[in-house]
Design a protein around this motif. Structure first.
Motif, PDB file in Angstrom:
ATOM      1  N   VAL A  11      28.650  -3.316 -27.096  1.00  0.00           N
ATOM      2  CA  VAL A  11      29.225  -3.396 -25.746  1.00  0.00           C
ATOM      3  C   VAL A  11      28.667  -2.286 -24.860  1.00  0.00           C
ATOM      4  N   LEU A  12      28.520  -1.094 -25.426  1.00  0.00           N
ATOM      5  CA  LEU A  12      27.990   0.032 -24.661  1.00  0.00           C
ATOM      6  C   LEU A  12      26.544  -0.220 -24.233  1.00  0.00           C
ATOM      7  N   CYS A  13      25.762  -0.834 -25.102  1.00  0.00           N
ATOM      8  CA  CYS A  13      24.311  -0.965 -24.862  1.00  0.00           C
ATOM      9  C   CYS A  13      23.901  -2.287 -24.224  1.00  0.00           C
ATOM     10  N   MET A  14      24.803  -3.243 -24.109  1.00  0.00           N
ATOM     11  CA  MET A  14      24.386  -4.592 -23.737  1.00  0.00           C
ATOM     12  C   MET A  14      23.752  -4.669 -22.352  1.00  0.00           C
ATOM     13  N   LYS A  15      24.133  -3.781 -21.428  1.00  0.00           N
ATOM     14  CA  LYS A  15      23.610  -3.872 -20.068  1.00  0.00           C
ATOM     15  C   LYS A  15      22.435  -2.945 -19.800  1.00  0.00           C
ATOM     16  N   ILE A  16      22.091  -2.115 -20.789  1.00  0.00           N
ATOM     17  CA  ILE A  16      21.136  -1.043 -20.535  1.00  0.00           C
ATOM     18  C   ILE A  16      19.798  -1.557 -20.018  1.00  0.00           C
ATOM     19  N   LEU A  17      19.327  -2.704 -20.523  1.00  0.00           N
ATOM     20  CA  LEU A  17      18.085  -3.312 -20.037  1.00  0.00           C
ATOM     21  C   LEU A  17      18.297  -4.751 -19.594  1.00  0.00           C
ATOM     22  N   ALA A  18      19.228  -5.451 -20.258  1.00  0.00           N
ATOM     23  CA  ALA A  18      19.480  -6.851 -19.903  1.00  0.00           C
ATOM     24  C   ALA A  18      19.971  -6.990 -18.470  1.00  0.00           C
ATOM     25  N   GLU A  19      20.856  -6.097 -18.034  1.00  0.00           N
ATOM     26  CA  GLU A  19      21.389  -6.173 -16.676  1.00  0.00           C
ATOM     27  C   GLU A  19      20.313  -5.877 -15.650  1.00  0.00           C
ATOM     28  N   GLU A  20      19.441  -4.915 -15.953  1.00  0.00           N
ATOM     29  CA  GLU A  20      18.323  -4.608 -15.054  1.00  0.00           C
ATOM     30  C   GLU A  20      17.447  -5.845 -14.873  1.00  0.00           C
TER      31      GLU A  20
ATOM     32  N   HIS B  28      18.363  -8.995 -15.371  1.00  0.00           N
ATOM     33  CA  HIS B  28      19.112 -10.051 -14.699  1.00  0.00           C
ATOM     34  C   HIS B  28      19.176  -9.818 -13.192  1.00  0.00           C
ATOM     35  N   GLN B  29      19.362  -8.578 -12.794  1.00  0.00           N
ATOM     36  CA  GLN B  29      19.468  -8.247 -11.372  1.00  0.00           C
ATOM     37  C   GLN B  29      18.099  -8.063 -10.712  1.00  0.00           C
TER      38      GLN B  29
ATOM     39  N   SER C 264      16.551  -5.438 -24.545  1.00  0.00           N
ATOM     40  CA  SER C 264      15.284  -5.618 -23.820  1.00  0.00           C
ATOM     41  C   SER C 264      14.728  -7.023 -23.965  1.00  0.00           C
ATOM     42  N   LEU C 265      15.281  -7.809 -24.878  1.00  0.00           N
ATOM     43  CA  LEU C 265      14.749  -9.143 -25.144  1.00  0.00           C
ATOM     44  C   LEU C 265      15.384 -10.233 -24.298  1.00  0.00           C
ATOM     45  N   THR C 266      16.475  -9.929 -23.612  1.00  0.00           N
ATOM     46  CA  THR C 266      17.192 -10.960 -22.869  1.00  0.00           C
ATOM     47  C   THR C 266      17.723 -10.398 -21.561  1.00  0.00           C
ATOM     48  N   GLU C 267      18.059 -11.315 -20.648  1.00  0.00           N
ATOM     49  CA  GLU C 267      18.673 -10.880 -19.393  1.00  0.00           C
ATOM     50  C   GLU C 267      20.169 -11.150 -19.382  1.00  0.00           C
ATOM     51  N   SER C 268      20.699 -11.639 -20.505  1.00  0.00           N
ATOM     52  CA  SER C 268      22.134 -11.919 -20.604  1.00  0.00           C
ATOM     53  C   SER C 268      22.821 -10.817 -21.400  1.00  0.00           C
TER      54      SER C 268
END
Length: 702
Positions: free
Chosen positions: A62-71, A73-74, A150-154
């Motif tokens: 949960v802590l790491c899920m947005k570290i690259l995927a959110e970048e 996605h946005q 880093s492998l996904t945008e979700s």
């Protein structure tokens, strides 16, 4: 990289996710800390840490899920990738930001052993190695989750896949055991992904270089893969892209090859270069005595462990690996009882338990039952058994000396006069001293057997016959040695007195009453004698150790030609001897009492022609029993072993004591428990969670 690090760290605290992660970790750790270390009094933080590793499976994804995927996605990743920062700098900056967030609760937890030390003895080295292992496990989980992000945008996919990967690394050890109890090529491959077992290796007080290298290797590999994953998206498909793809693949393959080779090389090194004992009492280290014995071994020694290697006792396994590293002639093999259930019958007719050892050379073999490797205590108040000592080294080194010795000294234990048999602790000590022993009755022999290195007479309750006395005197006059423990019966034993008079020793029929409070335990008959220096007592002399000699008789000596007497144990100047102890209702000295001090243990040497007869005499019949030995934490058995060692005439003497595993529990007052628990379980978690919420709420309103 510094700008990326600061940006990511701020974003986690501004979004409330960082404080929530820290607060949740501190809350769960605080609960286990309060239960295990405060309420139950365990002096080891590792129990609490190992209990919360499952939180890695949920909290870190949960802590790491947005570290690259959110970048991604946005589409803000394009801004970062076009900034004057290398991809490696971007990945390191984000990883270090996450590592900092994780390090905050770990840093606070590292203060807990210091708090515990105020209430008892804490093994600081073992505790902080557990904290270090916990930190490495967490950082490795973070690096893996960063790569997956880093492998996904979700974010959802990143979190779910991360959970799956970490969960697999958490259960793979049990999975391997289910697939094959004996292990095979497939399970060895699966064990490469075993993250939890490496943490377990660091929990028992041994610094495993292989485990540390494994975690660092996974972190480096995961970050390299993350860099290459991002690098491939920086350019559109073109000829240049193909060359970059080739370069990226080459980097990954080369990095993987270097990491695998490095881990394999380190794994092949002897244990003495890769495993280091950090426990305060050096529980897993081998003594100088063991190393000296191992250095002198020229025969091939095979040690068989009756267990499946994957399910073997981990402490014993570490000890065995250290023995292998001492001498190339020592080899260890595991024999699975499920596969070869009758293997042990080649060496013994008795039954043996799982994890037992068989030590074999070309000369002879010895079976070490698993029950002899640990010492146990039994609490009759709640009917529970606990491990109090580890004797792996003592048993193994004794066995090595036994199977490589050219000759085995033999002692005879007399019976037929009401002698006491030795308790298990002391019979095991005889075996550890590599003395062959046999119980005999002199009525069945014309004389004491010629191969006797010593005759042991343990607390006879009736007098010797005239015939037995003559046999013993004849044996002593030829230079025969005796180990004698007297027993108070209130009756005269004229023939036993004749044997002792041969050395100028007289054992008084009364019992010593000790009035010096520093020389008795609870009762004036429970004597803690003064220890005099001698080769026998050198291991317990002047080091704070006590010998327990309850209901001891007094020894007086007279000068005799060709006899030398060395004092071993004695009562204080304030002691006295009472001949009639029936109905004792007062310890006040009476007119009929004889003033001390008295000797309680002596070593006598009498020249008999070209031979010398040695007698070691003690006057407490309960002295060499398990109960008396426990009162003084094993000092009595050390004295017993050293005394018998006088008669052993070994090429190499073995006297390695049992290593204590008994934890001195913390004693924390109830009120103090509540205060510390309030701080660790409530105050610290709430401080981070409420503080983070306030920051997040204020920023949201702007």
């Amino acid at each position: 990289m510094k700008a990326i690090y600061k940006k990511e760290l701020q974003s986690y605290f501004h979004s409330f996710l960082g404080p929530l992660f820290i607060g949740a970790f501190l809350l769960l750790l605080g609960i286990y800390f309060a239960v295990y270390d405060l309420f139950m009094g365990y002096p080891y933080i590792g129990y609490a840490l190992s209990s919360v590793t499952f939180l890695f499976l949920i909290a870190i994804p949960v802590l790491c899920m947005k570290i690259l995927a959110e970048e991604r996605h946005q589409k803000t990743d394009q801004l970062i990738l076009t900034s004057p920062v290398s991809v490696t700098g971007i990945v390191l900056g984000k990883f270090l930001a996450l590592a900092t967030i994780f390090a905050i609760p770990v840093g606070l937890v590292s203060l807990y052993p210091v708090v515990m030390s105020f209430f008892g003895t804490v093994d600081i080295g073992k505790s902080y190695l557990a904290v270090f292992g916990f930190l490495l496990y967490g950082l490795t989980s973070i690096a893996v989750c960063v790569f997956i992000s880093s492998l996904t945008e979700s974010q959802v996919i990143a979190a779910v896949v991360s959970f799956g990967v970490l969960f697999f690394g958490y259960i793979v050890n049990g999975l391997c055991s289910m697939i094959s109890s004996t292990g095979n090529l497939f399970t060895r491959f699966l064990s490469v992904f075993d993250m939890s077992e490496r943490f377990s290796n660091l929990l028992n007080g041994s610094f495993h270089l292989t485990s540390v290298l494994y975690y660092l290797s996974v972190i480096v590999l995961a970050l390299i893969l993350t860099v290459q994953s991002i690098q491939k998206r920086r350019y559109q498909l073109s000829r240049k892209t193909l060359s970059l793809g080739t370069y990226s693949s080459s980097v990954v393959v080369l990095s993987l090859a270097v990491i695998v080779v490095l881990n394999l090389l380190v794994a092949q090194l002897p244990e003495k270069y890769t495993v280091f004992d950090v426990t305060s009492d050096q529980l897993y280290s081998l003594t100088t005595e063991t190393k000296e014995i191992a250095d002198g071994i020229t025969d091939d020694i095979q040690i068989y462990v009756l267990a499946n290697e994957d399910n073997a006792d981990t402490t014993l396994d570490e000890t065995l690996k250290k023995y292998e590293g001492l001498n190339s002639h020592i080899k260890v093999s595991y024999v699975d009882p499920a596969v070869n259930p009758k293997f042990y019958l080649q060496y013994t007719d008795g039954s043996v338990s799982s994890n037992s050892l068989i030590v074999e050379s070309g000369k002879r073999s010895r079976v070490i039952d698993y029950s002899d490797i640990y010492e146990y205590s039994y609490d009759y108040t709640n009917y529970t058994q606990s491990v109090t000592g580890y004797d792996g080294e003592g048993q193994l080194t004794s066995a090595l000396a036994y199977v490589t010795s050219n000759e085995m000294p033999k002692i005879y234990l007399l019976e037929g006069h009401g002698e006491s048999s030795f308790d298990s602790t002391f019979s095991n000590a005889i075996e550890k001293e590599n003395l062959d022993y046999e119980t005999i009755n002199l009525m069945d022999y014309d004389e004491v057997p010629e191969d006797a290195s010593c005759v042991v007479i343990n607390a006879p309750t009736s007098d010797f016959s005239a015939d037995d006395t003559e046999k013993m005197l004849s044996y002593m006059e030829k230079g025969g040695d005796i180990f004698f423990v007297s027993c108070y019966t209130g009756e005269a034993h004229e023939n036993i007195d004749r044997l002792l008079d041969y050395y100028g020793v007289n054992v008084k029929e009364g019992l010593i009453i000790e009035t010096d409070r520093g020389h008795y335990y609870q009762d004036p008959f429970y004597i803690l004698p003064e220890i005099s220096y001698d080769d026998i007592t050198s291991g317990i002399y002047n080091n704070g150790s006590y010998v327990f000699a309850p209901y001891a008789q007094g020894i007086t000596t007279e000068e005799k030609e060709d006899v030398t007497i060395a004092e071993l144990l004695s009562s204080s100047d304030n002691s006295y001897l009472r001949n009639d102890i029936s109905g004792v209702d007062s310890y006040e000295k009476q007119d009929s009492d004889e003033d001390g001090p008295f000797q309680i243990g002596v070593k006598c040497e009498k020249s008999a022609g070209e031979e010398t007869s040695t007698a070691i005499i003690y006057t407490s019949s309960n002295m060499f029993t398990n109960d008396a030995n426990m009162i003084v934490s094993g000092t009595n058995v050390k004295l017993f072993t050293a005394s018998l060692g006088t008669f052993a005439s070994h090429e190499t003497s073995v006297s390695i004591p049992v290593k204590s595993m008994e934890a001195d529990y913390l004693t924390v007052p109830q009120g103090t428990i509540m205060i510390i628990a309030l701080v660790t379980v409530v105050l610290l978690p709430v401080l981070f969670i409420v503080g983070g919420f306030i920051v997040w709420f204020r920023r949201r309103k702007k």
